[in-house]
Design a protein around this motif. Sequence first.
Motif, PDB file in Angstrom:
ATOM      1  N   ALA A 105       0.838  -1.202   0.000  1.00  0.00           N
ATOM      2  CA  ALA A 105       0.000   0.000   0.000  1.00  0.00           C
ATOM      3  C   ALA A 105       0.873   1.253   0.000  1.00  0.00           C
ATOM      4  N   PHE A 106       1.925   1.229   0.799  1.00  0.00           N
ATOM      5  CA  PHE A 106       2.845   2.373   0.886  1.00  0.00           C
ATOM      6  C   PHE A 106       3.496   2.644  -0.465  1.00  0.00           C
ATOM      7  N   ALA A 135       7.362  10.820   3.462  1.00  0.00           N
ATOM      8  CA  ALA A 135       6.544  11.496   4.469  1.00  0.00           C
ATOM      9  C   ALA A 135       5.117  11.684   3.971  1.00  0.00           C
ATOM     10  N   ARG A 136       4.974  12.093   2.713  1.00  0.00           N
ATOM     11  CA  ARG A 136       3.625  12.310   2.164  1.00  0.00           C
ATOM     12  C   ARG A 136       2.871  10.986   2.035  1.00  0.00           C
ATOM     13  N   LEU A 140      -0.753  10.099   3.760  1.00  0.00           N
ATOM     14  CA  LEU A 140      -1.911   9.589   3.040  1.00  0.00           C
ATOM     15  C   LEU A 140      -2.404   8.270   3.649  1.00  0.00           C
ATOM     16  N   LEU A 141      -1.484   7.409   4.036  1.00  0.00           N
ATOM     17  CA  LEU A 141      -1.882   6.160   4.688  1.00  0.00           C
ATOM     18  C   LEU A 141      -2.696   6.435   5.946  1.00  0.00           C
ATOM     19  N   GLU A 142      -2.272   7.434   6.713  1.00  0.00           N
ATOM     20  CA  GLU A 142      -3.002   7.783   7.932  1.00  0.00           C
ATOM     21  C   GLU A 142      -4.372   8.348   7.589  1.00  0.00           C
ATOM     22  N   GLY A 168      -6.555   7.275  -2.443  1.00  0.00           N
ATOM     23  CA  GLY A 168      -5.292   7.916  -2.075  1.00  0.00           C
ATOM     24  C   GLY A 168      -4.396   8.163  -3.273  1.00  0.00           C
ATOM     25  N   MET A 169      -4.362   7.221  -4.209  1.00  0.00           N
ATOM     26  CA  MET A 169      -3.558   7.396  -5.415  1.00  0.00           C
ATOM     27  C   MET A 169      -4.113   8.515  -6.290  1.00  0.00           C
ATOM     28  N   THR A 170      -5.432   8.674  -6.261  1.00  0.00           N
ATOM     29  CA  THR A 170      -6.055   9.778  -6.983  1.00  0.00           C
ATOM     30  C   THR A 170      -5.659  11.115  -6.371  1.00  0.00           C
ATOM     31  N   LEU A 171      -5.560  11.155  -5.045  1.00  0.00           N
ATOM     32  CA  LEU A 171      -5.186  12.375  -4.347  1.00  0.00           C
ATOM     33  C   LEU A 171      -3.696  12.674  -4.425  1.00  0.00           C
TER      34      LEU A 171
END
Length: 270
Positions: A105-106, A135-136, A140-142, A168-171
């Motif tokens: 996922a990361f 870091a970003r 996003l994971l959080e 998240g990938m879209t963002l």
Amino acid sequence: MHSPVPYPVSPWALELCDVHQRFGKTDVLRGVNLTVASGERLAIIGPNGAGKSTLFHLISGRMPPTGGKIWLQGQRIDGKPAYEINRLGLSRSFQISNLFPRLSAFDNLRCSLLWSLGYRYSFWHLLSGLHDANARSAELLELLQLTDSRDTPAMHLSYAQQRALELGMTLASGARVILLDEPTAGMSRSETTHFIQLIRQATQGRTLLTVEHDMEVVFGLADKIAVLVQGQIVACDTPERVRANPQVQAAYLGTTVWSDVPVPTGLAQE
């Protein structure tokens, strides 16, 4: 590093003027006119075959329109390739998840961030040394509530988690305009309720367009609803006004079905 692309001054995040799409002799879109304000959440609804996914394809650059004009933040984008439109600040998801199944996922998020952070084709950088990307990705994971699944390959995530990761990938590109195509399709009711809350939180301050068939999702998420019927927008207004629109009731939902749709608990309009 490169600076974010400056957006031209415009009262609209997205504007469509007389947009047409024809396949052979079939007119799928027949003069769509639509404006979406910055920060607005718009749901596009309509019967099967109305042209909703085709409209998303035209906006995101997957195909060029047969006619008409489309502006993103005041910049003309109709006919531009998808990657150029993405770099101008628009990103989308699809009905079927598009992930790197064997990557964690990361790493899925980190791959999605690289271009927007200016790394582009710099193959000589070690990913472990890209502190801003790392870091970003963690942020996003959080935000997506996937921190505990950081190292899990995408193919081993639950379906709802995969959809969250795709969000998240879209963002990750930093886009200010987000298109989500049936984001809750295939989810249970509890998963859907949770995912609506996640979308609202993750897209706060951004412009959101979503195609959705679940009316509870529509009422729980949208500031405005656009109704697409036979390739034309027949109504675009607040959920309450669209709910009461006789033309919408007759053309799409039917008075009984439409009037019985509740706003999901805890997801009323802000």
